[in-house]
Design a protein around this motif. Structure first.
Motif, PDB file in Angstrom:
ATOM      1  N   LEU A  47       0.881  -1.172   0.000  1.00 10.30           N
ATOM      2  CA  LEU A  47       0.000   0.000   0.000  1.00 10.30           C
ATOM      3  C   LEU A  47       0.917   1.220   0.000  1.00 10.30           C
ATOM      4  O   LEU A  47       1.453   1.612   1.034  1.00 10.30           O
ATOM      5  CB  LEU A  47      -0.902  -0.006   1.233  1.00 10.30           C
ATOM      6  CG  LEU A  47      -1.786   1.214   1.439  1.00 10.30           C
ATOM      7  CD1 LEU A  47      -2.775   1.368   0.296  1.00 10.30           C
ATOM      8  CD2 LEU A  47      -2.524   1.110   2.757  1.00 10.30           C
ATOM      9  N   VAL A  48       1.129   1.790  -1.193  1.00 12.73           N
ATOM     10  CA  VAL A  48       2.061   2.902  -1.368  1.00 12.73           C
ATOM     11  C   VAL A  48       1.282   4.204  -1.242  1.00 12.73           C
ATOM     12  O   VAL A  48       0.365   4.470  -2.025  1.00 12.73           O
ATOM     13  CB  VAL A  48       2.763   2.835  -2.743  1.00 12.73           C
ATOM     14  CG1 VAL A  48       3.762   3.969  -2.883  1.00 12.73           C
ATOM     15  CG2 VAL A  48       3.446   1.481  -2.941  1.00 12.73           C
ATOM     16  N   VAL A 104       8.556   2.017   5.457  1.00 10.56           N
ATOM     17  CA  VAL A 104       7.463   1.212   6.005  1.00 10.56           C
ATOM     18  C   VAL A 104       6.810   1.949   7.167  1.00 10.56           C
ATOM     19  O   VAL A 104       7.485   2.417   8.090  1.00 10.56           O
ATOM     20  CB  VAL A 104       7.964  -0.182   6.462  1.00 10.56           C
ATOM     21  CG1 VAL A 104       6.849  -0.964   7.146  1.00 10.56           C
ATOM     22  CG2 VAL A 104       8.529  -0.971   5.277  1.00 10.56           C
ATOM     23  N   LEU A 105       5.480   2.047   7.106  1.00  4.15           N
ATOM     24  CA  LEU A 105       4.689   2.678   8.158  1.00  4.15           C
ATOM     25  C   LEU A 105       4.123   1.644   9.128  1.00  4.15           C
ATOM     26  O   LEU A 105       4.222   1.793  10.332  1.00  4.15           O
ATOM     27  CB  LEU A 105       3.533   3.480   7.549  1.00  4.15           C
ATOM     28  CG  LEU A 105       3.899   4.639   6.638  1.00  4.15           C
ATOM     29  CD1 LEU A 105       2.644   5.211   5.975  1.00  4.15           C
ATOM     30  CD2 LEU A 105       4.641   5.708   7.428  1.00  4.15           C
ATOM     31  N   PHE A 106       3.480   0.606   8.564  1.00  3.33           N
ATOM     32  CA  PHE A 106       2.882  -0.446   9.381  1.00  3.33           C
ATOM     33  C   PHE A 106       2.537  -1.636   8.496  1.00  3.33           C
ATOM     34  O   PHE A 106       2.560  -1.534   7.271  1.00  3.33           O
ATOM     35  CB  PHE A 106       1.627   0.052  10.121  1.00  3.33           C
ATOM     36  CG  PHE A 106       0.484   0.482   9.225  1.00  3.33           C
ATOM     37  CD1 PHE A 106      -0.448  -0.445   8.757  1.00  3.33           C
ATOM     38  CD2 PHE A 106       0.324   1.817   8.871  1.00  3.33           C
ATOM     39  CE1 PHE A 106      -1.503  -0.054   7.939  1.00  3.33           C
ATOM     40  CE2 PHE A 106      -0.721   2.222   8.056  1.00  3.33           C
ATOM     41  CZ  PHE A 106      -1.642   1.285   7.599  1.00  3.33           C
ATOM     42  N   VAL A 122       3.395   1.729   3.126  1.00  2.00           N
ATOM     43  CA  VAL A 122       4.630   2.506   3.040  1.00  2.00           C
ATOM     44  C   VAL A 122       4.297   3.933   2.636  1.00  2.00           C
ATOM     45  O   VAL A 122       3.270   4.206   2.001  1.00  2.00           O
ATOM     46  CB  VAL A 122       5.639   1.899   2.037  1.00  2.00           C
ATOM     47  CG1 VAL A 122       6.058   0.495   2.446  1.00  2.00           C
ATOM     48  CG2 VAL A 122       5.104   1.900   0.614  1.00  2.00           C
ATOM     49  N   GLU A 123       5.199   4.835   2.998  1.00  2.00           N
ATOM     50  CA  GLU A 123       5.092   6.230   2.595  1.00  2.00           C
ATOM     51  C   GLU A 123       6.242   6.537   1.648  1.00  2.00           C
ATOM     52  O   GLU A 123       7.380   6.121   1.885  1.00  2.00           O
ATOM     53  CB  GLU A 123       5.172   7.130   3.818  1.00  2.00           C
ATOM     54  CG  GLU A 123       5.062   8.606   3.484  1.00  2.00           C
ATOM     55  CD  GLU A 123       5.052   9.459   4.728  1.00  2.00           C
ATOM     56  OE1 GLU A 123       4.140  10.284   4.854  1.00  2.00           O
ATOM     57  OE2 GLU A 123       5.954   9.297   5.570  1.00  2.00           O
ATOM     58  N   VAL A 124       5.942   7.274   0.601  1.00  2.00           N
ATOM     59  CA  VAL A 124       6.968   7.677  -0.356  1.00  2.00           C
ATOM     60  C   VAL A 124       7.839   8.752   0.291  1.00  2.00           C
ATOM     61  O   VAL A 124       7.324   9.754   0.790  1.00  2.00           O
ATOM     62  CB  VAL A 124       6.325   8.193  -1.659  1.00  2.00           C
ATOM     63  CG1 VAL A 124       7.375   8.764  -2.601  1.00  2.00           C
ATOM     64  CG2 VAL A 124       5.535   7.086  -2.345  1.00  2.00           C
ATOM     65  N   ARG A 167      -5.893   3.831   9.524  1.00  2.00           N
ATOM     66  CA  ARG A 167      -4.492   3.726   9.979  1.00  2.00           C
ATOM     67  C   ARG A 167      -3.613   4.763   9.295  1.00  2.00           C
ATOM     68  O   ARG A 167      -2.775   5.388   9.938  1.00  2.00           O
ATOM     69  CB  ARG A 167      -3.915   2.332   9.707  1.00  2.00           C
ATOM     70  CG  ARG A 167      -4.537   1.172  10.441  1.00  2.00           C
ATOM     71  CD  ARG A 167      -4.010   0.908  11.839  1.00  2.00           C
ATOM     72  NE  ARG A 167      -2.589   0.795  12.033  1.00  2.00           N
ATOM     73  CZ  ARG A 167      -1.892  -0.331  12.032  1.00  2.00           C
ATOM     74  NH1 ARG A 167      -2.469  -1.494  11.765  1.00  2.00           N
ATOM     75  NH2 ARG A 167      -0.596  -0.314  12.278  1.00  2.00           N
ATOM     76  N   LEU A 168      -3.773   4.939   7.982  1.00  2.00           N
ATOM     77  CA  LEU A 168      -2.976   5.917   7.258  1.00  2.00           C
ATOM     78  C   LEU A 168      -3.216   7.343   7.774  1.00  2.00           C
ATOM     79  O   LEU A 168      -2.294   8.137   7.843  1.00  2.00           O
ATOM     80  CB  LEU A 168      -3.284   5.890   5.760  1.00  2.00           C
ATOM     81  CG  LEU A 168      -2.607   4.814   4.936  1.00  2.00           C
ATOM     82  CD1 LEU A 168      -3.119   4.860   3.504  1.00  2.00           C
ATOM     83  CD2 LEU A 168      -1.110   4.956   4.956  1.00  2.00           C
ATOM     84  N   SER A 169      -4.456   7.631   8.132  1.00  2.00           N
ATOM     85  CA  SER A 169      -4.779   8.987   8.581  1.00  2.00           C
ATOM     86  C   SER A 169      -4.483   9.197  10.053  1.00  2.00           C
ATOM     87  O   SER A 169      -4.649  10.293  10.566  1.00  2.00           O
ATOM     88  CB  SER A 169      -6.251   9.302   8.288  1.00  2.00           C
ATOM     89  OG  SER A 169      -7.089   8.455   9.068  1.00  2.00           O
ATOM     90  N   GLY A 170      -4.034   8.120  10.739  1.00  2.00           N
ATOM     91  CA  GLY A 170      -3.675   8.248  12.144  1.00  2.00           C
ATOM     92  C   GLY A 170      -4.846   8.194  13.094  1.00  2.00           C
ATOM     93  O   GLY A 170      -4.692   8.424  14.296  1.00  2.00           O
TER      94      GLY A 170
END
Length: 176
Positions: A47-48, A104-106, A122-124, A167-170
């Motif tokens: 998940l990029v 990698v974020l999670f 992951v975050e770019v 999760r991505l948005s916290g």
């Protein structure tokens, strides 16, 4: 050499061709009481997330399981392969995602007992443009986070997307 417009050509168009080359022992279906899944040793997808562009989605080749839907670059893990490594490898193979350009974020795991799928978010950190690098994609597209749900998503990704988005948005720090 056959060309796609050549009526004598026996080769299917690029987007309909299956990958060539030797298969890995992990490239097989597993079946059980919860269904049939791809990847003898499990599967993983990447998940990029690029904060400036959105989520990298793959329009899946028509010959693939759930072909024509949108999902994440990913696939079957090799025997003994860690899910993070497998997701990065698959995304590089399918979409030319450079592993050194992401962080990698999670991870989150969907596990049915006899098979599991790991989503590696992951975050770019260094911008890149994805490229179709094998016949498993019809198209690659950066999609704004708020528009992902409007695509015809692979059913597994569609079910996971709301939790992944939180999760991505916290808004949700725990596992799905």
């Amino acid at each position: 050499m056959d060309s796609p417009s050549d009526p004598q050509s026996t080769k299917p168009p690029f987007e309909l061709r299956r990958p060539l080359g030797p298969r890995d022992p992990g490239d097989a279906w597993v079946e059980g009481d919860r269904g049939r899944f791809w990847g003898r040793f499990g599967s993983a997808g990447l998940l990029v997330h690029d904060p400036a562009k959105g989520i990298l989605l793959q329009h899946r080749a028509l010959w693939s399981d759930q072909g024509g839907t949108w999902g994440l670059p990913g696939g079957a893990l090799h025997q003994g392969e860690e899910a993070v490594h497998g997701a990065l490898r698959e995304a590089q193979e399918e979409a030319a995602v450079p592993p050194e350009n992401v962080r990698v974020l999670f991870t989150t795991v969907f596990d049915v007992g006899y098979w599991s799928y790991t989503t590696v978010a992951v975050e770019v950190v260094t911008a890149f443009e994805p490229e179709i690098s094998d016949p498993e994609s019809l198209e690659l597209q950066w999609v704004p986070v708020g528009s992902v749900g409007g695509k015809a998503l692979h059913p597994g990704f569609a079910a996971a997307w709301p939790g992944l988005r939180r999760r991505l948005s916290g808004l949700d720090d725990g596992p799905d």
